[in-house]
Design an enzyme around this catalytic site. Structure first.
Site, PDB file in Angstrom:
ATOM      1  N   GLU A  64      22.250  32.668 -54.496  1.00  0.00           N
ATOM      2  CA  GLU A  64      21.250  32.231 -53.477  1.00  0.00           C
ATOM      3  C   GLU A  64      22.280  31.298 -52.424  1.00  0.00           C
ATOM      4  O   GLU A  64      22.481  30.152 -52.893  1.00  0.00           O
ATOM      5  CB  GLU A  64      19.970  31.577 -53.618  1.00  0.00           C
ATOM      6  CG  GLU A  64      19.072  31.487 -52.552  1.00  0.00           C
ATOM      7  CD  GLU A  64      17.502  30.773 -53.127  1.00  0.00           C
ATOM      8  OE1 GLU A  64      17.187  29.845 -52.702  1.00  0.00           O
ATOM      9  OE2 GLU A  64      17.071  31.543 -53.991  1.00  0.00           O
ATOM     10  N   HIS A 123      13.547  32.248 -49.674  1.00  0.00           N
ATOM     11  CA  HIS A 123      12.979  31.195 -49.984  1.00  0.00           C
ATOM     12  C   HIS A 123      12.255  30.437 -49.250  1.00  0.00           C
ATOM     13  O   HIS A 123      12.647  29.325 -49.152  1.00  0.00           O
ATOM     14  CB  HIS A 123      14.177  30.228 -50.611  1.00  0.00           C
ATOM     15  CG  HIS A 123      13.950  29.316 -51.795  1.00  0.00           C
ATOM     16  ND1 HIS A 123      14.814  28.980 -52.687  1.00  0.00           N
ATOM     17  CD2 HIS A 123      12.886  28.665 -52.068  1.00  0.00           C
ATOM     18  CE1 HIS A 123      14.323  28.086 -53.442  1.00  0.00           C
ATOM     19  NE2 HIS A 123      13.007  28.022 -53.131  1.00  0.00           N
ATOM     20  N   ARG A 138      12.609  30.430 -59.733  1.00  0.00           N
ATOM     21  CA  ARG A 138      13.922  30.316 -58.960  1.00  0.00           C
ATOM     22  C   ARG A 138      14.795  31.478 -59.580  1.00  0.00           C
ATOM     23  O   ARG A 138      14.447  32.175 -60.275  1.00  0.00           O
ATOM     24  CB  ARG A 138      14.770  28.993 -60.160  1.00  0.00           C
ATOM     25  CG  ARG A 138      14.124  27.847 -59.596  1.00  0.00           C
ATOM     26  CD  ARG A 138      14.848  27.380 -58.093  1.00  0.00           C
ATOM     27  NE  ARG A 138      14.266  26.068 -57.740  1.00  0.00           N
ATOM     28  CZ  ARG A 138      13.317  25.784 -57.044  1.00  0.00           C
ATOM     29  NH1 ARG A 138      12.387  26.742 -56.719  1.00  0.00           N
ATOM     30  NH2 ARG A 138      13.002  24.332 -56.704  1.00  0.00           N
TER      31      ARG A 138
END
Length: 302
Positions: free
Chosen positions: A246, A265, A218
């Site tokens: 993000e 991602h 993450r």
């Protein structure tokens, strides 16, 4: 029983079950009516807008089954009595494959050769190589195990680190000693209070010159400002499938920092993950309907 599902594909594998009514909500359309009637919610891959507000309306919710391994977006907002399950295992293959690809891409300088190709330049030179490297896997869970299986044959030494030390696996407290010995550091830890900001200036400074940081965990695990500073100094390399913030804003200095590969991602966004997710969802719902123990129940911080 009303179930909210993230896609028509999920509805197709669940709605033949007895007394099940599926409502498709992919997070991009307006929230359906009857949120209070949903007993099971399978959220979409990306968190929906105003998640706390939506969960507060889902007063009949009994099971929240994510399609991700991470559950940090949901845990703080769930009422007591709601069972939370993650999708541990379904993204192992895709994420491990991405990590191997990222390592090879950066060490063999593929991004630089792609830029040279666009300019029609023949930029012959020696590159790095994965063979004979020491790969430090930080977060040796199911994805770490999948990564290690894929590294078998690449002629590397794998060093394993997890939250709790066990035979063959070091504890997080040993990182200061292990980091200087690693050529590649792969982050696969979950997002928890313990791991938030774990990769800070001190962590990065402990990495050896020329080492590669691979983040498939993450974005919040890494102190972005500290990473940018190290990249701009040219001392280490990075391959990132996740960032903080993000999505990464277009004017963020991380985009233009030297020695970094950024993907949006996508490690777990592939057909294999979709197939395995659908298989897990059906298995879980069959267990739920039969009153049997569920898989991947989250009971602590993760």
């Amino acid at each position: 029983m009303k179930i909210w599902v993230p896609s028509k594909a999920a509805a197709d594998v669940l709605c033949d079950l007895p007394e099940v009514e599926c409502v498709v909500y992919d997070g991009t359309e307006p929230v359906p009516e009857g949120a209070e009637e949903a007993e099971v919610w399978i959220p979409p891959l990306m968190p929906v807008a105003d998640l706390p507000g939506l969960l507060s309306r889902m007063t009949g919710l009994r099971l929240l089954q994510t399609v991700t391994a991470g559950v940090d977006a949901y845990r703080p907002h769930l009422r007591e009595g709601v069972t939370l399950c993650n999708a541990r295992g379904v993204h192992d293959a895709g994420t491990a494959e991405w990590a191997v690809g990222a390592m090879i891409s950066m060490l063999r300088e593929f991004p630089g050769f792609v830029r040279a190709q666009r300019e029609g330049e023949w930029t012959y030179h020696h590159t790095g190589v994965l063979a004979d490297s020491t790969v430090l896997i930080v977060g040796h869970g199911s994805i770490g195990e999948a990564l290690e299986r894929r590294l078998d044959g690449f002629e590397v030494d794998v060093v394993r680190v997890a939250r709790t030390a066990r035979p063959g696996v070091h504890g997080l407290d040993e990182l200061p000693r292990l980091l200087p010995e690693a050529d590649v550091v792969v982050l696969l830890v979950p997002s928890t209070p313990e791991t938030t900001g774990m990769v800070d200036a001190g962590f990065l400074a402990a990495m050896r010159d020329g080492a590669l940081l691979v983040n498939a965990a993450r974005g919040t695990v890494v102190d972005t400002d500290a990473l940018v500073a190290e990249l701009q100094g040219g001392r280490i390399l990075a391959a990132l499938d996740v960032t903080h913030p993000e999505p990464l804003p277009g004017d963020h200095p991380l985009w233009t920092a030297p020695g970094v590969l950024i993907t949006p991602h996508v490690a777990g966004s592939n057909p294999a993950s979709v197939r395995r997710t659908l298989k897990l969802l059906r298995s879980q719902l069959l267990r739920y309907l039969a009153g049997e123990p569920l898989k991947n129940v989250i009971t602590g911080s993760y």
